[in-house]
Design a protein around this motif. Structure first.
Motif, PDB file in Angstrom:
ATOM      1  N   ARG B  74       0.833  -1.193   0.000  1.00 35.99           N
ATOM      2  CA  ARG B  74       0.000   0.000   0.000  1.00 35.99           C
ATOM      3  C   ARG B  74       0.876   1.254   0.000  1.00 35.99           C
ATOM      4  O   ARG B  74       0.595   2.228  -0.692  1.00 35.99           O
ATOM      5  CB  ARG B  74      -0.920  -0.012   1.229  1.00 35.99           C
ATOM      6  CG  ARG B  74      -1.866   1.176   1.323  1.00 35.99           C
ATOM      7  CD  ARG B  74      -2.846   1.195   0.181  1.00 35.99           C
ATOM      8  NE  ARG B  74      -3.515  -0.071   0.027  1.00 35.99           N
ATOM      9  CZ  ARG B  74      -4.671  -0.390   0.627  1.00 35.99           C
ATOM     10  NH1 ARG B  74      -5.272   0.484   1.379  1.00 35.99           N
ATOM     11  NH2 ARG B  74      -5.206  -1.577   0.429  1.00 35.99           N
ATOM     12  N   TRP B  77       2.246   1.951  -3.370  1.00 33.70           N
ATOM     13  CA  TRP B  77       1.190   2.536  -4.177  1.00 33.70           C
ATOM     14  C   TRP B  77       1.061   4.041  -3.891  1.00 33.70           C
ATOM     15  O   TRP B  77       1.025   4.885  -4.803  1.00 33.70           O
ATOM     16  CB  TRP B  77      -0.131   1.827  -3.885  1.00 33.70           C
ATOM     17  CG  TRP B  77      -1.292   2.384  -4.631  1.00 33.70           C
ATOM     18  CD1 TRP B  77      -2.150   3.353  -4.212  1.00 33.70           C
ATOM     19  CD2 TRP B  77      -1.695   2.027  -5.961  1.00 33.70           C
ATOM     20  NE1 TRP B  77      -3.070   3.613  -5.178  1.00 33.70           N
ATOM     21  CE2 TRP B  77      -2.818   2.823  -6.268  1.00 33.70           C
ATOM     22  CE3 TRP B  77      -1.223   1.116  -6.905  1.00 33.70           C
ATOM     23  CZ2 TRP B  77      -3.479   2.721  -7.497  1.00 33.70           C
ATOM     24  CZ3 TRP B  77      -1.882   1.029  -8.119  1.00 33.70           C
ATOM     25  CH2 TRP B  77      -2.985   1.815  -8.406  1.00 33.70           C
ATOM     26  N   MET B  78       1.014   4.379  -2.612  1.00 34.87           N
ATOM     27  CA  MET B  78       0.899   5.780  -2.216  1.00 34.87           C
ATOM     28  C   MET B  78       2.060   6.608  -2.763  1.00 34.87           C
ATOM     29  O   MET B  78       1.872   7.702  -3.313  1.00 34.87           O
ATOM     30  CB  MET B  78       0.874   5.898  -0.681  1.00 34.87           C
ATOM     31  CG  MET B  78      -0.399   5.380  -0.027  1.00 34.87           C
ATOM     32  SD  MET B  78      -0.246   5.125   1.784  1.00 34.87           S
ATOM     33  CE  MET B  78       0.145   6.790   2.350  1.00 34.87           C
ATOM     34  N   GLN B  79       3.261   6.063  -2.615  1.00 35.27           N
ATOM     35  CA  GLN B  79       4.436   6.808  -3.079  1.00 35.27           C
ATOM     36  C   GLN B  79       4.425   6.974  -4.600  1.00 35.27           C
ATOM     37  O   GLN B  79       4.739   8.047  -5.112  1.00 35.27           O
ATOM     38  CB  GLN B  79       5.718   6.110  -2.628  1.00 35.27           C
ATOM     39  CG  GLN B  79       6.945   7.008  -2.791  1.00 35.27           C
ATOM     40  CD  GLN B  79       8.238   6.266  -2.584  1.00 35.27           C
ATOM     41  OE1 GLN B  79       8.310   5.056  -2.750  1.00 35.27           O
ATOM     42  NE2 GLN B  79       9.282   7.004  -2.218  1.00 35.27           N
ATOM     43  N   THR B  81       1.833   7.069  -6.708  1.00 33.98           N
ATOM     44  CA  THR B  81       0.856   8.059  -7.177  1.00 33.98           C
ATOM     45  C   THR B  81       1.343   9.467  -6.859  1.00 33.98           C
ATOM     46  O   THR B  81       1.182  10.389  -7.661  1.00 33.98           O
ATOM     47  CB  THR B  81      -0.520   7.835  -6.527  1.00 33.98           C
ATOM     48  OG1 THR B  81      -0.402   7.981  -5.116  1.00 33.98           O
ATOM     49  CG2 THR B  81      -1.051   6.458  -6.851  1.00 33.98           C
ATOM     50  N   ARG B  82       1.965   9.620  -5.700  1.00 36.19           N
ATOM     51  CA  ARG B  82       2.469  10.937  -5.315  1.00 36.19           C
ATOM     52  C   ARG B  82       3.568  11.411  -6.266  1.00 36.19           C
ATOM     53  O   ARG B  82       3.604  12.569  -6.686  1.00 36.19           O
ATOM     54  CB  ARG B  82       3.034  10.849  -3.904  1.00 36.19           C
ATOM     55  CG  ARG B  82       3.363  12.189  -3.293  1.00 36.19           C
ATOM     56  CD  ARG B  82       4.280  11.971  -2.106  1.00 36.19           C
ATOM     57  NE  ARG B  82       4.105  12.873  -1.012  1.00 36.19           N
ATOM     58  CZ  ARG B  82       4.371  14.165  -1.036  1.00 36.19           C
ATOM     59  NH1 ARG B  82       4.734  14.736  -2.152  1.00 36.19           N
ATOM     60  NH2 ARG B  82       4.249  14.904   0.026  1.00 36.19           N
ATOM     61  N   HIS B 111       6.431  10.031   5.788  1.00 35.43           N
ATOM     62  CA  HIS B 111       5.975   8.722   6.254  1.00 35.43           C
ATOM     63  C   HIS B 111       7.189   7.860   6.592  1.00 35.43           C
ATOM     64  O   HIS B 111       7.385   6.803   5.976  1.00 35.43           O
ATOM     65  CB  HIS B 111       5.141   8.031   5.179  1.00 35.43           C
ATOM     66  CG  HIS B 111       4.008   8.855   4.657  1.00 35.43           C
ATOM     67  ND1 HIS B 111       2.793   8.941   5.301  1.00 35.43           N
ATOM     68  CD2 HIS B 111       3.900   9.655   3.582  1.00 35.43           C
ATOM     69  CE1 HIS B 111       1.990   9.737   4.631  1.00 35.43           C
ATOM     70  NE2 HIS B 111       2.632  10.191   3.578  1.00 35.43           N
TER      71      HIS B 111
END
Lengths: 211, 211
Positions: B74, B77-79, B81-82, B111
């Motif tokens: 997860r 994924w966050m990184q 998209t950022r 994070h």
DNA sequence: ACCTGAACACCGTTCAAGT
DNA sequence: ACCTGAACACCGTTCAAGT
């Protein structure tokens, strides 16, 4: 059970002179790290291998974290001496700085768990052996000086360069150890370190802007 | 105790629809990570916060490691998209590649525990969501293409360069997070990332050898 | 199909007691 | 001064039993 009998698996009890339990614990800890990794490095297992009760370590370390710090510090020492030797032994045609970086990566690949522990553990220089703090500072200074000599640049620029070189080799080692480099058949870390330091070395020494 | 009552400290029970416990566990895990770090991320604590018994997670994850892998995925994924957004939004005078590197570092500093978990956890692509594997591969490809476009170099050279850039920013982030950069008052990670990517960008784009 | 509660082995830490 | 043994709270994991 007496401390001088061999252990259940027949292996000899690690020899340490009475009163040197602290040193024995550090050594045993590194031994476990190399053999079975960080997850296996419990305080109770260290005590077991050293042949003492599980409460004994608390007479030498405030808690598990303190033992880990001592082990990490020993690792830093090991890596420093190894890199210093590599830099000295680098044959004249070879670049000392590159030898430094390659030695850094080699240490990481030969002692993966210890290396990770070393750099994932905040070291507060206050709790460290002053000789080690001094040795580390000296190592970094000679690294900085080496850059300044080769590039003939300002100290500020050498600082930027040192940060970039250190970050590159460190990051490369980390990514490699963590299995993040999985395009093709991944080459040995040493080869990748050679490639990266080659590239950076070529870029840095070609005549151009140095702010 | 019912799952819909507020918890002892008065905070609301995280809302998740029945049958979505898996997702709730991942979210709760990230929550703990951000609030209290990796050491506090125990399976029992995750279950506690999610309002289920400590054995419940085993119906969705084989073991603790599997949950950690899902959390790490997860995070990736966050990184991703950022970073993709940062690259698109980079104003024309600004270099997209540099924006990419800076976004990488910014994610790390915002994070820290999640970032460390992401990269210290071997990801075997077999157990990962195929969409994610594909997204990661695509991100890396566009990164590679960006380098090749800017430098007009061979694919092999672009590969070397990408490895160097990635390693630099990753290593910088790691060293910073681990408190290894302690000369002076340490600047924010973002500033250091700007400095390092500036240096590398300048070196790479100046006309010279590209083997 | 999904969740619970008890149980087991293990760990970090503390502390009174031993030498 | 240094070490031991029992004790405590906590954790990961398993499993029979519940709905």
């Amino acid at each position: 059970m007496s401390r001088t009998e061999p252990r259940a698996d027949g292996s000899p009890v690690p020899a340490y002179h009475h009163g040197d339990l602290r040193e024995a614990l550090v050594r045993t800890g590194i031994e476990i790290l190399e053999e079975r990794g960080l997850a296996a490095l419990t305080l109770r297992e260290v005590a077991r291998r050293a042949g003492v009760s599980h409460a004994a370590p608390y007479h030498h370390f405030a808690d598990k974290d303190a033992l880990l710090s001592a082990i990490a510090a020993r690792g830093v020492w090991m890596q420093n001496t190894r890199m210093a030797r590599a830099m000295e032994e680098a044959p004249p045609p070879h670049d000392g700085l590159q030898a430094y970086g390659i030695a850094y990566a080699e240490f990481a690949s030969e002692h993966p768990s210890l290396f990770r522990l070393m750099y994932s553990h905040e070291r507060d220089s206050s709790s460290m052996d002053p000789r080690m703090v001094e040795a580390s500072a000296a190592a970094f200074q000679s690294f900085l000086r080496g850059i300044q000599d080769r590039l003939g640049c300002s100290e500020a620029h050498a600082h930027s360069v040192s940060l970039t070189l250190w970050s590159s080799v460190h990051g490369l080692a980390m990514l490699w150890l963590d299995g993040q480099l999985r395009w093709e058949g991944v080459p040995p870390l040493r080869d990748l370190a050679t490639e990266v330091t080659n590239l950076l070395g070529a870029l840095l020494t070609s005549p151009q802007k140095r702010s």
